[in-house]
Design a protein around this motif. Sequence first.
Motif, PDB file in Angstrom:
ATOM      1  N   GLU A  85       8.983   4.347   2.723  1.00 15.83           N
ATOM      2  CA  GLU A  85      10.141   3.477   2.545  1.00 15.83           C
ATOM      3  C   GLU A  85      10.747   3.079   3.889  1.00 15.83           C
ATOM      4  N   TYR A 142       8.526   0.401   5.291  1.00 16.24           N
ATOM      5  CA  TYR A 142       8.762  -0.819   4.522  1.00 16.24           C
ATOM      6  C   TYR A 142      10.057  -1.493   4.988  1.00 16.24           C
ATOM      7  N   HIS A 167       7.091  -3.600   7.366  1.00 15.03           N
ATOM      8  CA  HIS A 167       5.657  -3.382   7.188  1.00 15.03           C
ATOM      9  C   HIS A 167       5.267  -3.455   5.711  1.00 15.03           C
ATOM     10  N   ARG A 168       4.158  -4.140   5.450  1.00 13.68           N
ATOM     11  CA  ARG A 168       3.662  -4.251   4.083  1.00 13.68           C
ATOM     12  C   ARG A 168       2.238  -3.720   3.948  1.00 13.68           C
ATOM     13  N   ARG A 169       1.567  -3.514   5.059  1.00 13.51           N
ATOM     14  CA  ARG A 169       0.223  -2.908   5.064  1.00 13.51           C
ATOM     15  C   ARG A 169       0.346  -1.576   5.798  1.00 13.51           C
ATOM     16  N   LEU A 203       4.420   3.299  -2.731  1.00 17.02           N
ATOM     17  CA  LEU A 203       3.853   1.962  -2.859  1.00 17.02           C
ATOM     18  C   LEU A 203       4.207   1.358  -4.213  1.00 17.02           C
ATOM     19  N   LEU A 212       7.837   0.351  -4.384  1.00 20.51           N
ATOM     20  CA  LEU A 212       8.163  -0.818  -3.551  1.00 20.51           C
ATOM     21  C   LEU A 212       7.415  -2.072  -3.979  1.00 20.51           C
ATOM     22  N   LEU A 232       4.152  -2.557  -3.744  1.00 24.95           N
ATOM     23  CA  LEU A 232       3.038  -2.854  -2.851  1.00 24.95           C
ATOM     24  C   LEU A 232       1.723  -2.458  -3.510  1.00 24.95           C
TER      25      LEU A 232
END
Length: 344
Positions: free
Chosen positions: A181, A184, A188-190, A214, A217, A219
């Motif tokens: 978290e 994120y 950052h998403r990767r 993930l 969030l 993702l």
Amino acid sequence: MEDEPTLDKAPRRATMKDVAARAGVGLSTVSRVVSGKGGVAAAKVRAVEKAVRELNFSRNDSAHTLRTGSSATVGMVVTNISDPFFSALIKGVEERARERDLVVLVTSVTDAADEAERVIRRLLRRSLDGLILVAPEGSDLGFLQEQTGTPVVFVDQPPSDHVTADLVLVDNEGGAVSAVEHLYGAGHRRIACFAHESGRYTSVRREAGYYQALRRLGLPSDRALVVSVEDDVNVCAEALLELSRLPDPPTAIFSTNGRTTRALLGAQRLLGSRLALVGFDDFDLAELMDPPTTTIAQDPVAIGAAAADLLLSRIDGRSGPTQRIILGTRLVERGSGELPPHHD
């Protein structure tokens, strides 16, 4: 004829009876003072302590064990005594033991299950008052169920299903969620996960927390971003190179333990990489890295103290169902997780 040479006899070891005679008190008074029990007048305590010094008296612990059933010693087994986490864990146990005038007998074992079993069996033959275990996974410790007179507390990972004992853990999943978290929140998403191969229980639980975050969030879960590595700079460097070749490479990494984090820092320096990083376990010099390393900190001293408290309560006669204590973690922000995402 010359006299034959004679060997000097070793001086006789002073006994409590000698101390009592020198101090002018009864044997029971000496026993109470030496054992640290109360109920003795201050003047008599001073007289006994003076006699103890003058006679260089020391209690015969073997006789004490036979007489009281207590060895005033607890055993502790860890899997890697050179790891700062386990050093601090031992410190927490020793601090509690010191308050009770107990000695902690510590031994370190490898990850080999059969070695741990042999060491634990040998420890139990020493009439310990109790035992705290960080045992390698896969150890067959069913024989502990037969040691009804020796309380046992497990730390860091639970025992196998056929062993019932008190347990102290940290919130591995929750700590991992906080790490992801945080990354994120920095954009950052990767986010890759470097999971350590040793200590599979903690590795699996922290990887589960990574996936939980993930999902929370929104993702996608990409198995290509999860790698299992040894705590080795070159191994981590090879894994980083493979990740960099993905069509959509990661911009950040969550590492599941301190040794892996340190190996990753070396690998990034070797490759000239600047991926954002949050590691599970705080470590010395983390604030001196470039950038300073953000970590999920657990408190191994507090873990050790909690394990010792559970053990001492069993030694004192607590009965009933086993207890399971789960301690929290905290995010220590230092900058390494705040790097902006990199785009090709």
